[in-house]
Design a protein around this motif. Structure first.
Motif: not given
Ligand SMILES: [Zn+2]
Length: 476
Positions: A94, A129-130, A163-164, A190, A193
């Motif tokens: 994203h 992110d990301m 995406e968020e 993702e 991490y």
């Protein structure tokens, strides 16, 4: 002190990678504030256009070779392979980032949208992110094309816009691919991490890397109680606060089934050879057959362990309450409470709604499951296919235990958050959520959606090596 790189190996691969240029390009991308608005109309899409312009300038081979489609403000690139019998792979991500929390701007050592690069870090909102992985994917594909590598397998690069928040970009791209009848071999999105210490699973000394195969669902249930209020000297029949409290208590103390779901079992199967502590050592010795036979006992161990209990049940957390009286001698009128559920795969939003009704209907409480912010659990992706094996193969080269020199195991895991990956479930049975761009736990805790988000240059370079190798092994 950062030291996640003690797990790195083969940092000398692809010696023609220019570290300074790579980090500067990441910094440039991070300087473009592709921040989610609260709504589609409240988002500054000019920033997304600017990011796309930058991508077109910085990655000429990618944009000349690919078929480029804009889906709203999201980007879908198709790099056609020569062998039509191979199902396509997808690298996705994203382009949006979360805002910097108002009032915390001054806590940042460097401007979150300054694209600052120093000798050790690349700084900025999105560094973990990301944007790092998004730009890293473009770097890896550009590297491959610049070296004349010819793809046998088709590659899709799908970069979502929100995406968020709404996930509308990925949803639209997923539907488009469904309509075209595309079937993917696997997709990479993702992950956490993270290099994870497996002590909590009874495997002290073992480090592993999670690969998210499934996501828990998310539901907000609002309970509302109405009453006329009045003077507190005559609370005949109870106050709305008392009724609401009773309803909250019933919902919060209602136990959802405890179950060792498939992804938990696959995770334990991978970790079993490393598990030395009781009670899990005995329960998992013998691998999958033992895990299946002891599933209920293992689930009970998880349920009693704070860090593990979300993996075996639907969780229930009352989080907000509204409508309290402002005065102690006045009874409240209408009140509501929000209860947040994280839904285990196997349970549905309808199950949640029906159960809450059962629990509180006799109290005269209204129940609303807010479907605008809720989603059911994802499907569970396969870990026995080509995609997972490719990730294992490439990771075994780049991430190793420094003591034993053994590759870090890739461990199937259940994610608690919702990502864009699940929007492609209709076209892919191997949605793999994995980040080869890793950071230390405290960096992730502080930086992701927080302050001073940054990635070490070494981690960024290692992630790019991983992706270039993945291109070689998966596409050529
Ligand atoms: Zn993200």
């Amino acid at each position: 002190m950062a030291d996640v790189w003690r797990f790195f190996s083969h940092e000398d691969d692809y010696p023609d990678l220019n570290e300074d240029e790579l980090c500067q390009r990441l910094g440039h991308a991070l300087s473009i504030p592709t921040v989610d608005g609260p709504t589609h109309d409240g988002t500054d899409w000019a920033a997304f256009d600017e990011l796309e312009e930058f991508f077109r300038r910085a990655y000429p081979y990618v944009f000349e070779t690919a078929e480029v489609e804009k889906v709203d403000h999201s980007l879908m690139l198709t790099l056609h392979g020569s062998d039509q019998t191979l199902r396509p792979a997808m690298f996705m991500g994203h382009m949006d980032v979360v805002p910097v929390v108002a009032g915390t701007e001054g806590d940042w050592t460097h401007d979150p949208f300054g694209g600052y690069v120093d000798g050790e870090y690349v700084w900025g909102r999105g560094a973990l992110d990301m944007t790092d992985q998004v730009v890293g994917v473009l770097e890896a594909v550009e590297y491959a094309l610049r070296h004349g590598w010819e793809f046998r397998r088709t590659l899709l690069v799908c970069l979502g816009q929100d995406e968020e928040t709404l996930q509308s970009g990925a949803r639209a791209m997923g539907r488009l691919l469904e309509r075209r009848g595309v079937r993917l071999e696997f997709l990479l999105d993702e992950g956490d991490y993270d290099v994870v210490d497996a002590s909590v699973y009874g495997a002290p000394g073992c480090h592993c890397m999670p690969v998210g195969l499934a996501e828990k669902g998310y539901a907000d249930v609002v309970l509302t109680v109405r009453s006329a209020g009045g003077h507190s000297s005559n609370p005949f029949g109870g106050t709305s606060l008392a009724r609401l409290a009773k309803a909250i208590d019933r919902v919060a103390s209602d136990a959802w089934p405890v179950e060792l779901i498939d992804v938990d079992r696959t995770m334990l199967q991978t970790l079993a050879p490393h598990i030395t502590q009781e009670p899990l050592a005995s329960l998992t010795a013998g691998g999958r057959a033992a895990i299946d036979a002891n599933a209920d006992a293992i689930a009970r161990v998880f349920a009693a362990t704070p860090a593990l209990y979300p993996l075996v049940t639907t969780t229930v957390a009352p989080t907000m309450i509204e409508g309290s009286s402002q005065q102690s001698n006045v009874m409240p009128q209408d009140m509501s409470a929000t209860i947040n559920f994280r839904i285990l795969p196997g349970t549905t939003m309808d199950d949640i709604e029906a159960r809450v009704h059962e629990l509180v209907d006799d109290l005269g409480v209204e129940v609303l499951l807010d479907r605008s912010v809720s989603n059911g659990p994802s499907h569970t992706s396969r870990s026995d296919g080509v995609g997972f094996a490719l990730l294992e193969s490439v990771a075994s080269r780049y991430f190793c235990d420094p003591q034993t020199a053994e590759p870090l195991p890739l461990v199937p895991s259940l994610e608690s958050g919702a990502t864009d990956a699940s929007m492609y479930e209709g076209v892919c049975d191997a949605c793999l959520r994995f980040s080869p761009f890793v950071a230390d736990a405290d960096e992730i805790e502080r930086g992701v959606h927080g302050t001073n988000e940054r990635i070490t240059r070494r981690s960024y370079l290692q992630g790019i090596r991983f992706l270039i190798r993945l291109v070689q092994e998966a596409l050529l």
